[in-house]
Design a protein around this motif. Structure first.
Motif, PDB file in Angstrom:
ATOM      1  N   ASP A  13       5.386  24.555  20.160  1.00 15.21           N
ATOM      2  CA  ASP A  13       6.689  24.092  20.640  1.00 15.21           C
ATOM      3  C   ASP A  13       7.847  24.638  19.795  1.00 15.21           C
ATOM      4  O   ASP A  13       8.960  24.797  20.288  1.00 15.21           O
ATOM      5  N   VAL A  14       7.569  24.948  18.533  1.00 14.21           N
ATOM      6  CA  VAL A  14       8.616  25.524  17.675  1.00 14.21           C
ATOM      7  C   VAL A  14       9.054  26.885  18.231  1.00 14.21           C
ATOM      8  O   VAL A  14      10.228  27.256  18.159  1.00 14.21           O
ATOM      9  N   ILE A  16       9.275  27.758  21.281  1.00 13.36           N
ATOM     10  CA  ILE A  16      10.178  27.593  22.433  1.00 13.36           C
ATOM     11  C   ILE A  16      11.621  27.606  21.936  1.00 13.36           C
ATOM     12  O   ILE A  16      12.492  28.283  22.496  1.00 13.36           O
ATOM     13  N   VAL A  17      11.854  26.879  20.844  1.00 14.52           N
ATOM     14  CA  VAL A  17      13.200  26.833  20.271  1.00 14.52           C
ATOM     15  C   VAL A  17      13.589  28.216  19.730  1.00 14.52           C
ATOM     16  O   VAL A  17      14.700  28.692  19.971  1.00 14.52           O
ATOM     17  N   ARG A  20      14.525  30.628  22.630  1.00 14.24           N
ATOM     18  CA  ARG A  20      15.819  30.438  23.284  1.00 14.24           C
ATOM     19  C   ARG A  20      16.971  30.730  22.325  1.00 14.24           C
ATOM     20  O   ARG A  20      18.035  31.178  22.735  1.00 14.24           O
ATOM     21  N   ARG A  49       8.291  27.200  27.893  1.00  9.10           N
ATOM     22  CA  ARG A  49       7.525  25.952  27.985  1.00  9.10           C
ATOM     23  C   ARG A  49       6.351  26.113  28.950  1.00  9.10           C
ATOM     24  O   ARG A  49       5.257  25.618  28.691  1.00  9.10           O
TER      25      ARG A  49
ATOM     26  N   LEU B  20      16.149  20.711  18.980  1.00  8.55           N
ATOM     27  CA  LEU B  20      14.945  19.925  18.698  1.00  8.55           C
ATOM     28  C   LEU B  20      13.731  20.507  19.408  1.00  8.55           C
ATOM     29  O   LEU B  20      13.830  20.957  20.550  1.00  8.55           O
ATOM     30  N   THR B  21      12.600  20.456  18.731  1.00 10.65           N
ATOM     31  CA  THR B  21      11.349  20.838  19.387  1.00 10.65           C
ATOM     32  C   THR B  21      10.878  19.672  20.248  1.00 10.65           C
ATOM     33  O   THR B  21      11.369  18.545  20.114  1.00 10.65           O
ATOM     34  N   ASP B  22       9.892  19.934  21.091  1.00  6.89           N
ATOM     35  CA  ASP B  22       9.330  18.870  21.918  1.00  6.89           C
ATOM     36  C   ASP B  22       8.774  17.746  21.046  1.00  6.89           C
ATOM     37  O   ASP B  22       8.929  16.568  21.364  1.00  6.89           O
ATOM     38  N   ALA B  23       8.134  18.130  19.936  1.00  6.32           N
ATOM     39  CA  ALA B  23       7.566  17.117  19.044  1.00  6.32           C
ATOM     40  C   ALA B  23       8.685  16.261  18.438  1.00  6.32           C
ATOM     41  O   ALA B  23       8.542  15.039  18.331  1.00  6.32           O
ATOM     42  N   ASP B  24       9.794  16.888  18.069  1.00  6.08           N
ATOM     43  CA  ASP B  24      10.937  16.129  17.521  1.00  6.08           C
ATOM     44  C   ASP B  24      11.458  15.137  18.555  1.00  6.08           C
ATOM     45  O   ASP B  24      11.792  13.994  18.229  1.00  6.08           O
TER      46      ASP B  24
END
Ligand SMILES: Nc1ncnc2c1ncn2[C@@H]1O[C@H](COP(=O)(O)OP(=O)(O)O)[C@@H](O)[C@H]1O
Ligand SMILES: [Mg+2]
Lengths: 138, 123
Positions: A13-14, A16-17, A20, A49, B20-24
């Motif tokens: 998930d990191v 993904i940030v 973008r 995602r 923010l990440t999904d986990a955050d």
């Protein structure tokens, strides 16, 4: 136009940030205004995602574009995941195989100017999307 | 990156400081729901001014926060959605239907105070 060429691996998930944010930086360098930078970043977020959720891993590449006197940016998202069985169905608002909102693909398509999905079941998915800088703007 | 949550009287204020990440985001949801119960809060404000993008995961998580908080007796207000972020949300087809929004923190607090007063007036 900057000949900036970058790619971001998507594995968590990191990423993904990161994808973008890198996409937004390049969009800014290409001359997109803040509104379109956010539009491009939002589209990248959805596509990244999907890679993570459906293919577990993949890659996003972006690059500035020049076509005659048009300038823009292309984003390519590639994975070797399960592929999409019915692309036109997947592009419909609300269609989801994961109980999601089903807005990622159709939404990203609306955000960008050009949007192409090439997918083969069992082989993977490649999404190519482009945004052009609107005339009349810097 | 953890989102700081401030307790101010009957309200909780979560100020997102960066992307923010999904986990955050999931962690923020858990923390807010837990604190609404612990502090018996009446209102929750989530300040998203610093959020770079509101994608489907972020919107879904904010909706979950609002619904879970409501089930525990607290009203949620999302404040600080930037104009370009709002534009991209609309294009994506994402809505915050049923959730209060306000321009900024001050407006958000005003909203909750009015709500609180209505509650007292009805009682
Ligand atoms: N990279 C991908 N690989 C495999 N399937 C995908 C991929 N991206 C999207 N899909 C399929 O397309 C559907 C629609 O995607 P999307 O519009 O993002 O909605 P959601 O992710 O909420 O389900 C997904 O449910 C999934 O079945
Ligand atoms: Mg999706």
């Amino acid at each position: 136009m900057p000949d900036n060429n970058s790619s971001v691996p998507i594995r968590s998930d990191v990423d993904i940030v990161s994808a973008r944010q890198k996409g937004r930086e390049l969009a800014a360098e290409c001359g997109f205004e803040i509104g379109d930078q956010t539009v491009i970043a939002a589209a990248i977020s959805e596509i990244a995602r999907n890679i993570l959720m459906y293919a577990k891993r993949g890659e996003i590449r972006f690059r500035g574009l020049a076509d005659g006197d048009r300038q823009g940016m292309v984003v390519v998202a590639e994975d070797q995941g399960p592929g999409i069985r019915d692309v036109s169905l997947a592009l419909q608002d609300g269609f989801s195989t994961s109980g999601g909102l089903g807005l990622g693909l159709p939404g990203a398509k609306r955000l960008m100017d050009e949007f192409e999905v090439v997918s083969e079941v069992g082989r993977g998915t490649t999404i190519t999307m482009k945004k052009w800088i609107r005339r009349g703007h810097a | 990156m953890e989102v700081p949550i401030l307790k101010q009287g009957d309200y909780l204020i979560a100020s997102i400081q960066s992307a923010l990440t999904d986990a955050d985001l999931s962690q923020l949801r858990e923390a807010l729901v837990e604190r609404v119960g612990r502090f018996r809060s009446r209102g929750v404000i989530v300040d998203v001014t610093a959020l770079d993008v509101m994608d489907s995961f972020a919107v879904r998580t904010l909706r979950d926060i609002a619904h879970m908080a409501r089930l525990r007796g607290a009203e949620t207000v999302i404040v600080g959605i930037q104009p370009e972020v709002a534009f991209a949300m609309v294009q994506l087809g994402l809505t915050l239907k049923g959730i209060a929004t306000a321009l900024d923190l001050e407006e958000g607090l005003n909203f909750l105070n009015r709500r609180g007063k209505e509650r007292v007036d009805r009682a």
